[in-house]
Design a protein around this motif. Structure first.
Motif, PDB file in Angstrom:
ATOM      1  N   TYR A   6       0.842  -1.182   0.000  1.00 36.50           N
ATOM      2  CA  TYR A   6       0.000   0.000   0.000  1.00 36.50           C
ATOM      3  C   TYR A   6       0.883   1.239   0.000  1.00 36.50           C
ATOM      4  O   TYR A   6       1.852   1.316   0.754  1.00 36.50           O
ATOM      5  N   GLU A   7       0.536   2.194  -0.857  1.00 35.05           N
ATOM      6  CA  GLU A   7       1.305   3.422  -0.961  1.00 35.05           C
ATOM      7  C   GLU A   7       0.356   4.611  -0.994  1.00 35.05           C
ATOM      8  O   GLU A   7      -0.696   4.553  -1.634  1.00 35.05           O
ATOM      9  N   TRP A   8       0.775   5.674  -0.316  1.00 37.00           N
ATOM     10  CA  TRP A   8       0.022   6.909  -0.319  1.00 37.00           C
ATOM     11  C   TRP A   8       1.004   8.053  -0.561  1.00 37.00           C
ATOM     12  O   TRP A   8       2.139   8.004  -0.131  1.00 37.00           O
ATOM     13  N   GLY A   9       0.570   9.076  -1.256  1.00 34.00           N
ATOM     14  CA  GLY A   9       1.397  10.255  -1.475  1.00 34.00           C
ATOM     15  C   GLY A   9       2.298  10.135  -2.690  1.00 34.00           C
ATOM     16  O   GLY A   9       2.272   9.156  -3.433  1.00 34.00           O
ATOM     17  N   ASN A  10       3.119  11.144  -2.851  1.00 25.70           N
ATOM     18  CA  ASN A  10       4.002  11.284  -4.001  1.00 25.70           C
ATOM     19  C   ASN A  10       5.295  10.509  -3.783  1.00 25.70           C
ATOM     20  O   ASN A  10       6.016  10.744  -2.813  1.00 25.70           O
ATOM     21  N   ARG A  11       5.639   9.618  -4.712  1.00 25.11           N
ATOM     22  CA  ARG A  11       6.866   8.801  -4.604  1.00 25.11           C
ATOM     23  C   ARG A  11       8.138   9.636  -4.620  1.00 25.11           C
ATOM     24  O   ARG A  11       9.199   9.169  -4.243  1.00 25.11           O
ATOM     25  N   GLU A  12       8.047  10.871  -5.058  1.00 22.02           N
ATOM     26  CA  GLU A  12       9.218  11.756  -5.089  1.00 22.02           C
ATOM     27  C   GLU A  12       9.546  12.309  -3.707  1.00 22.02           C
ATOM     28  O   GLU A  12      10.656  12.793  -3.476  1.00 22.02           O
ATOM     29  N   ASN A  13       8.619  12.247  -2.786  1.00 16.41           N
ATOM     30  CA  ASN A  13       8.836  12.753  -1.426  1.00 16.41           C
ATOM     31  C   ASN A  13       9.591  11.738  -0.581  1.00 16.41           C
ATOM     32  O   ASN A  13       9.756  10.583  -0.971  1.00 16.41           O
ATOM     33  N   THR A  14      10.039  12.169   0.579  1.00 15.48           N
ATOM     34  CA  THR A  14      10.691  11.275   1.536  1.00 15.48           C
ATOM     35  C   THR A  14       9.767  10.099   1.842  1.00 15.48           C
ATOM     36  O   THR A  14       8.572  10.291   2.074  1.00 15.48           O
ATOM     37  N   THR A  15      10.318   8.890   1.827  1.00 15.68           N
ATOM     38  CA  THR A  15       9.515   7.685   2.042  1.00 15.68           C
ATOM     39  C   THR A  15       9.550   7.235   3.497  1.00 15.68           C
ATOM     40  O   THR A  15      10.617   7.099   4.091  1.00 15.68           O
ATOM     41  N   LEU A  16       8.370   7.007   4.039  1.00 11.60           N
ATOM     42  CA  LEU A  16       8.191   6.436   5.373  1.00 11.60           C
ATOM     43  C   LEU A  16       7.584   5.056   5.189  1.00 11.60           C
ATOM     44  O   LEU A  16       6.535   4.918   4.550  1.00 11.60           O
ATOM     45  N   VAL A  17       8.226   4.015   5.726  1.00 14.52           N
ATOM     46  CA  VAL A  17       7.710   2.651   5.646  1.00 14.52           C
ATOM     47  C   VAL A  17       7.231   2.244   7.031  1.00 14.52           C
ATOM     48  O   VAL A  17       7.993   2.311   7.995  1.00 14.52           O
ATOM     49  N   ASP A  38       3.042  15.318   3.188  1.00 18.62           N
ATOM     50  CA  ASP A  38       4.353  15.746   2.678  1.00 18.62           C
ATOM     51  C   ASP A  38       5.292  14.566   2.455  1.00 18.62           C
ATOM     52  O   ASP A  38       6.462  14.761   2.127  1.00 18.62           O
ATOM     53  N   TYR A  39       4.794  13.340   2.655  1.00 20.17           N
ATOM     54  CA  TYR A  39       5.617  12.138   2.563  1.00 20.17           C
ATOM     55  C   TYR A  39       5.019  11.121   1.601  1.00 20.17           C
ATOM     56  O   TYR A  39       3.841  11.164   1.279  1.00 20.17           O
ATOM     57  N   HIS A  40       5.851  10.192   1.210  1.00 19.10           N
ATOM     58  CA  HIS A  40       5.424   8.993   0.487  1.00 19.10           C
ATOM     59  C   HIS A  40       5.336   7.907   1.552  1.00 19.10           C
ATOM     60  O   HIS A  40       6.349   7.506   2.112  1.00 19.10           O
ATOM     61  N   VAL A  41       4.149   7.464   1.881  1.00 16.51           N
ATOM     62  CA  VAL A  41       3.929   6.495   2.954  1.00 16.51           C
ATOM     63  C   VAL A  41       3.710   5.118   2.334  1.00 16.51           C
ATOM     64  O   VAL A  41       2.922   4.959   1.405  1.00 16.51           O
ATOM     65  N   VAL A  42       4.430   4.120   2.865  1.00 13.59           N
ATOM     66  CA  VAL A  42       4.347   2.752   2.362  1.00 13.59           C
ATOM     67  C   VAL A  42       4.106   1.807   3.537  1.00 13.59           C
ATOM     68  O   VAL A  42       4.701   1.957   4.602  1.00 13.59           O
ATOM     69  N   SER A  43       3.234   0.842   3.345  1.00 11.24           N
ATOM     70  CA  SER A  43       3.070  -0.263   4.291  1.00 11.24           C
ATOM     71  C   SER A  43       2.707  -1.491   3.463  1.00 11.24           C
ATOM     72  O   SER A  43       2.398  -1.397   2.279  1.00 11.24           O
ATOM     73  N   PHE A  44       2.771  -2.643   4.096  1.00  9.09           N
ATOM     74  CA  PHE A  44       2.475  -3.887   3.377  1.00  9.09           C
ATOM     75  C   PHE A  44       2.048  -4.949   4.365  1.00  9.09           C
ATOM     76  O   PHE A  44       2.253  -4.833   5.570  1.00  9.09           O
ATOM     77  N   ASP A  45       1.429  -5.993   3.835  1.00 10.45           N
ATOM     78  CA  ASP A  45       0.984  -7.107   4.660  1.00 10.45           C
ATOM     79  C   ASP A  45       2.144  -8.055   4.895  1.00 10.45           C
ATOM     80  O   ASP A  45       2.709  -8.597   3.936  1.00 10.45           O
ATOM     81  N   LEU A  46       2.497  -8.255   6.148  1.00 11.43           N
ATOM     82  CA  LEU A  46       3.478  -9.274   6.487  1.00 11.43           C
ATOM     83  C   LEU A  46       2.835 -10.648   6.303  1.00 11.43           C
ATOM     84  O   LEU A  46       1.613 -10.762   6.242  1.00 11.43           O
TER      85      LEU A  46
END
Length: 86
Positions: A6-17, A38-46
């Motif tokens: 899952y990703e939210w925001g602009n991939r060009e911004n600082t990425t928070l996982v 202001d960030y590119h937020v990423v999470s995923f299913d473990l």
């Protein structure tokens, strides 16, 4: 690896996982991501969480296997710098 990325925001911004706890899913950070515009937020299913129910081996729960899973996802983002949270 879990099946949901899952990703939210602009991939060009600082990425928070963000990593979820057991029994949760990567989608649990969707509401938080709305406040981090202001960030590119990423999470995923473990493994064994979210939509991924196919793994039946106990080994999938070993910390070393979960660390490998996180590494694969982070490398797949192709970013030189990320911030990891839980």
């Amino acid at each position: 690896m879990g099946s949901g990325l899952y990703e939210w925001g602009n991939r060009e911004n600082t990425t928070l996982v963000f990593l979820h706890g057991m029994g949760s899913t990567g989608l649990s950070f969707g509401e938080l991501a709305q406040y981090l515009t202001d960030y590119h937020v990423v999470s995923f299913d473990l493994v064994r969480n979210g939509r991924d129910k196919s793994l039946s081996e106990e080994k999938a729960f070993w910390p070393s296997c979960m660390a490998e899973e996180v590494e694969k996802v982070v490398k797949g983002l192709g970013k030189s710098e990320i911030y990891l949270g839980r």
